[in-house]
Design a protein around this motif. Sequence first.
Motif, PDB file in Angstrom:
ATOM      1  N   VAL A  83      -9.805 -40.531  36.345  1.00 46.25           N
ATOM      2  CA  VAL A  83      -9.585 -41.596  36.017  1.00 46.25           C
ATOM      3  C   VAL A  83      -9.404 -41.578  34.645  1.00 46.25           C
ATOM      4  N   MET A  84      -8.966 -40.512  33.581  1.00 46.37           N
ATOM      5  CA  MET A  84      -8.238 -39.829  32.519  1.00 46.37           C
ATOM      6  C   MET A  84      -6.650 -39.421  33.349  1.00 46.37           C
ATOM      7  N   ASP A  85      -6.643 -38.613  34.128  1.00 44.63           N
ATOM      8  CA  ASP A  85      -5.713 -38.620  35.329  1.00 44.63           C
ATOM      9  C   ASP A  85      -4.255 -40.079  35.200  1.00 44.63           C
ATOM     10  N   VAL A  86      -5.141 -40.512  35.966  1.00 48.91           N
ATOM     11  CA  VAL A  86      -4.470 -41.910  35.998  1.00 48.91           C
ATOM     12  C   VAL A  86      -3.851 -43.243  34.488  1.00 48.91           C
ATOM     13  N   LEU A  87      -5.033 -43.660  33.685  1.00 47.78           N
ATOM     14  CA  LEU A  87      -4.584 -43.330  32.410  1.00 47.78           C
ATOM     15  C   LEU A  87      -3.486 -42.659  31.927  1.00 47.78           C
TER      16      LEU A  87
END
Lengths: 155, 286
Positions: A83-87
């Motif tokens: 999720v962090m990578d997407v954000l």
Amino acid sequence: MSFRKLDVSTITEEKQILLDRITQVNTEPGANEEAERKFQSKSSQVRAFITKGNALEALAQAISEPPYGLKDSSIPDKSAQLVMDVLASSRSQDAVSIIGDLAENQRVVLLKYIYYMMARPAYFNCSMLLSWHEKIVQVSGIGSICRVLSDRHTL
Amino acid sequence: MVTSLDWAPNTNRIVSCSQDKNAYVWTFDSSTNKWGPTLVHLRVDRAAIQVRWSPNEQKFAVASGSSSVAICYFGEDNNWWVSKHLKKSIASSVLSISWHPNSVLIVCGGADMVTRVFSTFIKGIDERPAPSVWGERLPFGTLCGEYESEYNGWIHSASFSPDGNQIAFVAHDSTLSIVDPVNNSIYSIQSPTVPHYQLSWVSPDKIIVSGQQPCPTACKLTSSGWEFSKETAKKGTGRPTTPRDRDSPLSRSSAFNIFRQMDSRASAVFSGDGAEEEHENGSAIS
């Protein structure tokens, strides 16, 4: 029964029912392997969406089927990193429109991930999380925070 | 501490319940011009939380902290209020009760995060109810339905629709849910604000909810489903403005007042004349 002798902490049958309902731990054998498999397929799809620059789909995919109630924290950690990578890959000026396109139950899951990551500041960039948090509240109000706090399905 | 009161307008009786685990039925004696209490032994081992007369005023229900609802009726044989308990599958304090118009069914919601519909049919007191969406044969204690809040919030308030065919409940997860037992569906609406504490049906397609906001909010059934109406969500609409409201010297006098209000009402935002607005909430939906 005298109220002075009443032990309010004893676990009665009905309290056990309530405790089971609020802890929501996934104790099924093989739950971890199942979650691992789901994570792997999810992960490759998310990476594909990120490469295409489709942040909304990538985020929706990354927060789908959250690994709730697992004893082992490795899958939730990896999911949170995804999720962090997407954000991190999406532009901050797009944040409001991306959040606005999510459904309310998706926003609640996203908030759960954000709180999960904020609890581990050594691994995640909290200032970025804070700005996403601000934008979620801007879009759907503090009701979403209330829902995350009361929801017993936790990462 | 007295936790709840209810008045039966036709028989002119008041019932009160309190944390001392008792309830009293108060009757008015016109010769002395005084209200006199009759003790009702509820047989619960925790505090009584809410009391409500049934619409036909023959029975009343008491929600209690002992994971049960006491249904009380007057036993002519013993000249005494008799209490029977609804306990089935209730796992924690019952916080809210509300009667069906037929005076047999009751909905209760509580801290175990589930809203339940029970039958309180009592032979000799109640007439056999007509078959409804909740079931045909309804002996005492029948559990007619169980509905969880969407995000596991405990239930603050639950209520039957005016025709008794639906229920609505508000929970601590800031949702309002409408249950239709015919197709067993729960329609859940997420509120953008803090949880609502009370709700009231004003018509089959309109519900008023209130809580920590200074103003009640309406929820309407539209062609696209239930949704919160924008108009009453705004502060100050739908109620008469009072000159005492915002600009009186008293309300803006000092920071001291602000903090005193935060302390006494647990409110984070100073909202003018809080007492009046809160009263407005209560009266608007009761």
